[in-house]
Design an enzyme around this catalytic site. Structure first.
Site, PDB file in Angstrom:
ATOM      1  N   TYR A 178       0.928  -1.146  -0.012  1.00 55.77           N
ATOM      2  CA  TYR A 178      -0.023  -0.035  -0.026  1.00 55.77           C
ATOM      3  C   TYR A 178       0.894   1.257  -0.198  1.00 55.77           C
ATOM      4  O   TYR A 178       2.028   1.312   0.786  1.00 55.77           O
ATOM      5  CB  TYR A 178      -0.877  -0.024   1.189  1.00 55.77           C
ATOM      6  N   GLU A 220      -2.886   7.734  -4.382  1.00 56.58           N
ATOM      7  CA  GLU A 220      -2.850   6.334  -3.699  1.00 56.58           C
ATOM      8  C   GLU A 220      -2.486   5.143  -4.761  1.00 56.58           C
ATOM      9  O   GLU A 220      -3.300   5.101  -5.618  1.00 56.58           O
ATOM     10  CB  GLU A 220      -4.261   6.099  -2.982  1.00 56.58           C
TER      11      GLU A 220
END
Ligand code: GDP
Ligand code: MN
Length: 399
Positions: free
Chosen positions: A109, A197
């Site tokens: 992530y 992101e």
């Protein structure tokens, strides 16, 4: 302002971030054609909507033939994809992105956000990619790496290497990871993003670092200086009430209740929504008319709120400093004269020119319910809405 995954990937690629080969399609036939053009024998077909969580909602599918792509995309196009980020109404799928499938060993992530406390860009990363960051912070908070960038010097290579080490990236891939982090940081700052992101960022089976997903959000107030980003806006992904308001220069957020709110200032809007809830109602929206609102602007705001068919009562709550209560009253009266509404309207005015404002309301002869305090206004709006509902039900019952 949000953009689609394929647009974010295109941008990040131009900043040196590795992404899979892909192509956009507007129909199932085109999707199959795009896959043939890309070559290979496995593809990922991804619904392009402004929301994450598509995988779990059926918006991301692995396919191994033309036939399968036609099949899968026939279902995708035109559907309302409901994910945990879209709300119950979902978001329409009108574009599909076809990519060569990537085999990978590890999911990471990676997020870049504006940290308001430190007033810096903060990098948030975790070796537990694939899950949403909320789930990671709930189940594996220890795996989260946070690093704040000093704006005077920008992201330095040593800092990027530290992040790579903290994530346990193999030494042979450190340089690729640094390049990825630098690319994201430069895209973030140069394009006035508020969020980048990548989830997941993967280590592929052939040992490359690659972004399999990408999400970027931009500062709407800076879009005037990035026309190439501003034109990526896709109104099909926005709440039509909100796009209409934005086009008219009003700050509006659609909600799910039935009491429409017209307020000046975001703080007062929050307080008004809280008070409506306290009085037993549910706000239908958040509308901030801002400072120095002219009667025309107030009338526009009024029209916008009452055009929402969920609105069954309107509460105007103005605490005028820069604003003028007489102008607000004038706007409400203008709007009601131009187009009478069949829902109760409660107005609470305080501050600059309040006496004049109240006089305008009283003289208008319109059935406007007045209130002095915010609590009183909220209670009157909720009571008026309940009475109105009861009456309408009776009328319907008699019919
Ligand atoms: P999201 O659910 O909206 O965040 O969409 P993603 O693009 O992140 O896709 C969801 C999941 O699909 C990812 O977490 C991956 O596990 C998987 N996925 C996406 N692309 C590929 C790919 O090329 N190959 C494989 N094997 N899995 C993929
Ligand atoms: Mn994702």
């Amino acid at each position: 302002m949000d953009i689609h995954e394929y647009q974010a990937k295109d941008i990040l690629k131009s900043f040196g971030v590795a992404v899979p080969d892909g192509a956009l399609a507007y129909s199932p036939e085109q999707a199959a054609y795009r896959a043939r053009e890309l070559g290979g024998d496995r593809w990922v077909v991804k619904a392009q909507v402004h929301a994450g969580g598509r995988g779990k909602a059926g918006g991301v599918k692995l396919c191994s033939s033309d036939h399968e792509i036609l099949d899968v995309t026939s279902d995708m196009f035109g559907m309302k994809l409901v994910t945990h980020q879209t709300g119950p109404a979902g978001k329409g799928v009108y574009r599909v992105y076809v990519e060569a499938a990537t085999a990978f060993e590890r999911e990471i992530y990676l997020g870049f956000v504006l940290d308001r406390t430190t007033q810096r860009v903060m990098i948030v990363a975790s070796g537990e990619g694939g899950m949403e960051i909320e789930d990671i912070s709930a189940t594996r908070p220890d795996s989260i790496v946070r690093s704040t960038v000093e704006p005077a010097v920008g992201l330095r290579d040593f800092q990027a290497r530290e992040i790579a080490f903290a994530l346990g990236i193999p030494a042979a891939l450190t340089q690729q990871m640094v390049r990825t982090l630098q690319g994201c940081y430069r895209a973030f700052t140069e394009l006035d993003a508020t969020m980048v992101e990548i989830n997941p960022l993967v280590i592929t089976s052939d040992s490359r670092i690659m972004a399999l997903d990408a999400k970027m959000t931009f500062d709407g107030n800076a879009m005037f200086r990035h026309p190439q980003i501003a034109e990526l806006r896709d109104k099909s992904q926005e709440d039509p009430r909100e796009s209409r308001a934005a086009d008219r220069g009003l700050s509006y957020i659609g909600l799910t209740g039935n009491i429409g709110c017209i307020v000046n200032g975001a703080g007062l809007a929050m307080a008004t929504m809280d008070t409506i809830k306290l009085a037993g109602g549910e706000p239908a929206n958040f509308l901030d008319i801002g400072g120095g609102a002219t009667p025309e602007r107030v009338a526009k705001a009024f029209k916008l709120v009452t055009s929402d068919k969920n609105v069954q009562a309107v509460l105007v709550n103005i605490f005028a400093g820069i604003n003028r209560c007489d102008w607000v009253a004038e706007g409400v009266v203008q709007a009601l004269r131009a187009e009478p509404v069949d829902v109760p309207v409660v107005v609470r005015l305080a501050g600059t020119n309040v006496e004049e404002g109240l006089k305008i309301l009283a003289k208008s002869g319109l059935p406007i319910i007045r209130a002095t305090t915010l609590m009183e206004a909220a209670q009157r709006a909720v009571t008026a809405w309940k009475n109105d509902m009861a009456q309408n039900t009776k009328v319907r019952a008699v019919k």
